[in-house]
Scaffold this motif. Structure first.
Motif, mmCIF file in Angstrom:
data_model
loop_
_atom_site.group_PDB
_atom_site.id
_atom_site.type_symbol
_atom_site.label_atom_id
_atom_site.label_comp_id
_atom_site.label_asym_id
_atom_site.label_seq_id
_atom_site.Cartn_x
_atom_site.Cartn_y
_atom_site.Cartn_z
ATOM 1 N N ASP A 161 -9.528 6.158 -0.147
ATOM 2 C CA ASP A 161 -10.053 6.086 -1.510
ATOM 3 C C ASP A 161 -8.954 5.620 -2.459
ATOM 4 O O ASP A 161 -7.859 5.258 -2.031
ATOM 5 C CB ASP A 161 -10.644 7.442 -1.931
ATOM 6 N N LYS A 162 -9.231 5.698 -3.753
ATOM 7 C CA LYS A 162 -8.258 5.146 -4.695
ATOM 8 C C LYS A 162 -6.981 5.964 -4.759
ATOM 9 O O LYS A 162 -5.985 5.518 -5.317
ATOM 10 C CB LYS A 162 -8.878 4.982 -6.072
ATOM 11 N N TYR A 163 -6.996 7.176 -4.230
ATOM 12 C CA TYR A 163 -5.768 7.964 -4.209
ATOM 13 C C TYR A 163 -5.061 7.829 -2.861
ATOM 14 O O TYR A 163 -4.121 8.558 -2.564
ATOM 15 C CB TYR A 163 -6.066 9.429 -4.512
ATOM 16 N N SER A 211 -5.511 -6.460 -3.856
ATOM 17 C CA SER A 211 -6.577 -7.222 -4.496
ATOM 18 C C SER A 211 -6.089 -8.608 -4.919
ATOM 19 O O SER A 211 -6.879 -9.444 -5.348
ATOM 20 C CB SER A 211 -7.122 -6.451 -5.703
ATOM 21 N N ILE A 247 -11.850 -2.720 -3.343
ATOM 22 C CA ILE A 247 -10.447 -2.319 -3.518
ATOM 23 C C ILE A 247 -10.155 -2.172 -5.007
ATOM 24 O O ILE A 247 -10.590 -2.990 -5.817
ATOM 25 C CB ILE A 247 -9.501 -3.392 -2.916
ATOM 26 N N GLU A 248 -9.423 -1.131 -5.352
ATOM 27 C CA GLU A 248 -9.033 -0.915 -6.746
ATOM 28 C C GLU A 248 -8.290 -2.124 -7.286
ATOM 29 O O GLU A 248 -7.463 -2.720 -6.587
ATOM 30 C CB GLU A 248 -8.092 0.296 -6.816
ATOM 31 N N ARG A 249 -8.544 -2.446 -8.518
ATOM 32 C CA ARG A 249 -7.934 -3.635 -9.076
ATOM 33 C C ARG A 249 -6.422 -3.513 -9.196
ATOM 34 O O ARG A 249 -5.688 -4.482 -9.147
ATOM 35 C CB ARG A 249 -8.556 -3.927 -10.445
ATOM 36 N N HIS A 250 -5.941 -2.270 -9.380
ATOM 37 C CA HIS A 250 -4.497 -2.125 -9.591
ATOM 38 C C HIS A 250 -3.708 -2.439 -8.330
ATOM 39 O O HIS A 250 -2.531 -2.691 -8.368
ATOM 40 C CB HIS A 250 -4.169 -0.706 -10.082
ATOM 41 N N SER A 251 -4.388 -2.452 -7.200
ATOM 42 C CA SER A 251 -3.674 -2.607 -5.942
ATOM 43 C C SER A 251 -3.286 -4.061 -5.706
ATOM 44 O O SER A 251 -4.039 -4.986 -5.987
ATOM 45 C CB SER A 251 -4.557 -2.127 -4.788
ATOM 46 N N GLU A 256 0.850 -1.204 0.000
ATOM 47 C CA GLU A 256 0.000 0.000 0.000
ATOM 48 C C GLU A 256 0.880 1.247 0.000
ATOM 49 O O GLU A 256 0.502 2.288 0.509
ATOM 50 C CB GLU A 256 -0.967 -0.007 1.196
ATOM 51 N N GLU A 297 -14.224 -0.893 -13.080
ATOM 52 C CA GLU A 297 -12.884 -0.602 -12.568
ATOM 53 C C GLU A 297 -12.514 -1.430 -11.352
ATOM 54 O O GLU A 297 -11.388 -1.864 -11.206
ATOM 55 C CB GLU A 297 -12.801 0.884 -12.194
ATOM 56 N N SER A 298 -13.451 -1.626 -10.467
ATOM 57 C CA SER A 298 -13.091 -2.239 -9.201
ATOM 58 C C SER A 298 -13.601 -3.681 -9.118
ATOM 59 O O SER A 298 -14.432 -4.123 -9.904
ATOM 60 C CB SER A 298 -13.646 -1.413 -8.059
#
Lengths: 433, 316
Positions: free
Chosen positions: B262-264, B300, B293-297, B120, B310-311
């Motif tokens: 949030d996503k930022y 996930s 959770i954002e997929r890019h993270s 993170e 997106e998510s």
């Protein structure tokens, strides 16, 4: 000697004393201004005189003043930047030490023009002895009715305070200076807004250099035409140059802008030539942060014209073959000087003085110093030289304040003009000097 | 108030006056959003320091179409009507972002394998996209010993990028700040003066706003990699804060409590230390369900299936 405006009476004994200064015509500019001129008229005079900021950037003073919102209901402030600490620059201390009333008179004129009723002189902490002199002079000005309530019965009031800095070069950057003056850590602010809009305590503020302010009494007294008649092109008036290094006569000189560099270095009136008849190698013309130039380019421009001590002439050729007038810290180096070692000294200074707020300056200045230390100690590689150029390129222009630029320019210019000397350090694995 | 038109990477968007380029880009969303290491929308005066969000302004405004002479910090530069901004379409901005990433990593220990923030960490994400393949430094890195500032917070100055977020959190949501930036330049550090403890009801938010692993939660230290923990939205009645949190669970064990980011990476509402450090039983909380959770993270990974959009949602 050429024209004398700032240093005219500097050798008069006891000039720091109010009575002596007054007898020589001191404070007559304040009398003239407050009794016969409106604030806007003074701004106009300064604008037409062509006076530029003498702290280094060379921004037209009258124009800077005109950015102030006169209609604003907030208090307006004039702040004098007396945090002179650029290596090679030691002109301002001279004024405060020997002729403090000239600065005070300038502060009154500037404050009156801006509609400020409170003004500050932010003085470098190390100049404690100058602070003492200034404070005494301010007391005298109060006692004689030139500061305080209802000056000369004109209804205009001004309070003037001195504030010593705590030893940070960065506080010479105008917004860091304002932060420090407000009692905070001296980190430069992110601009915009500029101080003319949001300055000291959130109010419209002008920050001017000591030398700029000290020129005001003469301009008001003699009129803008007289001032604009001195100098060349857009470089009007006179400029203090603090000359140091390998010259026969180091010191502070007042020159008429437009004086040929060659005359300044070699004539007996000024620097008196290079020590021991040595060969001139390089000059840093405007304080440590401006690009260094080799002898060939400081005496003549790339086009073969004689180089003059003026904003335009020194800048001719851009950073490829030119430099800047800067603050007037004129550092001369003869052929015995190691450019790498000199640059390392500068780099160490900027690393030490970076406020650390933004990453390119904080990390870039320290990285450059470490690489230069390596090269000077004979442990550098050819790759390091290109790496330095690359780092300097990415520090320049990417930082919050100009300290990043000031750290990057000397590195970029030294390698631009003296690359073979860096390579020699690498090849020999030691300093050849 | 009429809306201002701004074009970012060829995408046009209309925003209110007073919006920064960064926030205009966030309205568009996706790849045109510049990375932010120091800017934090909830903290007044934040931003402008890390310089990772520098963008090119190719046209200042419709009225004055001249380009801006230097790259500008998108988080602190206000949009003008008719402004044209280049972020990922500007080679100059991309080059400087790579340089800034390198600057931020010069003194970073790259100890992600033993850092609780891994997974993170914004610096990790930034280096993944903009970092160089190889290091150009041979110099010794600046090192500090990790210290406890207060009993719940570990400060590892080696990882700090001096974003000032934790200083602003302490200034803006606690009564008295007892830590700050000492020294200057490359020798500046976050610290408390003469090892004073950071001890107030909201100090834990310093951990949440830290973009890197410089400030970590002592009660979570070395317990788990974040991507092995399951984030759940939960709340409780709290007299000090909203009580809205994320629980990081491993089976029935509650490993950590944080604010809802949030996503930022910005928390919506700051939470108090009671919620964060003292309520470590599952029964202390009313669990609302798995957190999106954002997929890019990396968080996930392993726990999520891809759903349209997106998510993704956690597999129950």
């Amino acid at each position: 000697m050429g024209k004398q405006i700032l240093l005219k009476n500097i050798d008069v004994p006891g000039l720091a004393d109010f009575q002596v200064y007054r007898k020589l015509g001191g404070y007559t500019a304040v009398e003239k201004a407050l009794k016969t001129l409106s604030p806007d008229q003074i701004t106009e005079e300064v604008k037409k005189s062509g006076l530029k900021g003498r702290g280094g950037a060379g921004f037209p003073t009258g124009m800077k003043w005109s950015f102030i919102d006169k209609q604003s209901e907030k208090a307006k402030y004039l702040v004098c930047n007396y945090d002179e600490s650029e290596p090679g620059t030691f002109k301002d201390r001279h004024i405060g030490k020997l002729n403090p009333h000239q600065l005070i008179e300038g502060m009154i004129l500037g404050s009156y023009a801006l509609g400020a009723n409170t003004a500050y002189i932010y003085i470098r902490g190390e100049l404690f002895y100058v602070l003492k002199i200034l404070e005494k002079a301010i007391q005298e000005a109060y006692k004689n009715g030139f500061l305080g309530e209802n000056i000369l019965g004109t209804g205009y009031s001004l309070d003037l305070y001195c504030h010593p800095g705590a030893g940070a070069y960065i506080c010479g950057e105008e917004t860091a200076l304002l932060e420090s003056l407000e009692g905070k850590r001296g980190n430069p602010r992110i601009k915009p807004p500029f101080p003319a809009i949001v300055g000291l305590y959130g109010s419209p503020t002008v920050v001017n250099n000591v030398e700029t302010i000290a020129a005001l009494p003469w301009i008001v007294k003699n009129g803008y035409e007289a001032y604009a008649a001195i100098g060349i092109g857009n470089s009007k008036g006179t400029k203090l140059i603090s000359a140091c290094g390998h010259i026969n006569k180091p010191g502070i000189y007042e020159i008429e802008l437009g004086l040929p560099v060659e005359e300044f270095i070699y004539s007996d009136e000024y620097c008196g030539g290079i020590r021991n008849g040595n060969k001139l190698k390089a000059v840093v013309a405007g304080g440590s942060s401006v690009p260094i130039l080799p002898a060939s380019l400081i005496l003549k421009t790339a086009a073969g014209e004689p180089r003059l001590m003026s904003y335009e002439s020194l800048a001719e050729g851009g950073f490829q073959t030119g430099t800047m007038l800067g603050s007037g810290g004129f550092i001369v180096m003869d052929h015995t000087t190691c450019i790498v070692k000199n640059l390392l000294t500068f780099a160490r200074f900027y690393r030490h003085e970076s406020c650390g707020q933004c990453s390119p300056c904080r990390e870039g200045t320290s990285w450059m110093e470490k690489i230069l230390t390596r090269i000077e100690n004979g442990q550098g590689t050819m790759k390091d030289i290109d790496l330095l150029v690359d780092i300097a390129k990415h520090v320049e222009g990417n930082t919050i304040c100009p300290l990043g630029d000031a750290a990057a320019w000397p590195v970029a210019s030294a390698i631009r003009h003296f690359r073979e000397e860096f390579e020699e350090h690498v090849k020999l694995q030691k300093c050849p000097f | 108030m009429p809306l201002l038109k701004v074009t970012i990477d060829n995408i046009e968007v209309e925003v209110e006056a007073g919006t920064t380029i960064m926030n205009a880009a966030r309205i568009i969303g996706g790849k045109v959003v510049p990375p932010a290491m120091c800017y934090y929308s909830k903290l007044e005066g934040s931003g402008g320091k890390c310089r990772t969000c520098l963008v090119k302004v190719a046209q200042g405004s419709a009225r004055d179409p001249r380009p801006m002479p230097k790259l500008v910090a998108s988080c602190r530069t206000l949009v003008q009507d008719g402004m044209v901004v280049q972020n990922i379409t500007s080679p100059e901005a991309m080059e400087s972002r790579q340089a800034i990433t390198e600057f931020l990593l010069i003194n970073h220990p790259l100890d992600c394998p033993v850092c609780d923030q891994a997974g993170e960490c914004h610096l990790q994400d930034l280096s993944y996209v903009h970092g160089l393949q190889e290091t150009r430094t041979v110099e010794e890195r600046r090192t500090f010993k990790p210290i406890d500032i207060g009993d719940k917070i570990k400060l590892n100055m080696n990882r700090c990028i001096l974003c000032y977020r934790c200083v602003m959190v302490a200034d803006q949501i606690t009564e008295k700040r007892v830590h700050g930036v000492l020294g200057r330049g490359d020798h500046s550090e976050i610290s408390t003066l003469i090892v004073k403890a950071v001890d107030n009801d909201f100090s834990g938010n310093m951990i949440d706003v830290c973009p890197v692993g410089a400030l970590t939660d002592n009660t979570f230290r070395f317990k788990s990699r974040v991507w092995f923990a399951k984030p759940m939205d939960a709340h409780r009645k709290c007299s000090k804060c909203s009580g809205k949190v994320v629980l990081w669970m491993k089976g029935d064990e509650l490993l950590r409590v944080t604010g809802r980011k949030d996503k930022y990476g910005e928390v919506g509402e700051f939470i108090c230390n009671d919620c964060r450090f003292e309520q470590k039983e599952k029964n202390d909380w009313i669990i609302e369900g798995p957190r999106t959770i954002e997929r890019h993270s990396v968080i996930s990974q392993n726990h999520y299936e891809i759903s349209p959009g997106e998510s993704v949602r956690m597999i129950k």
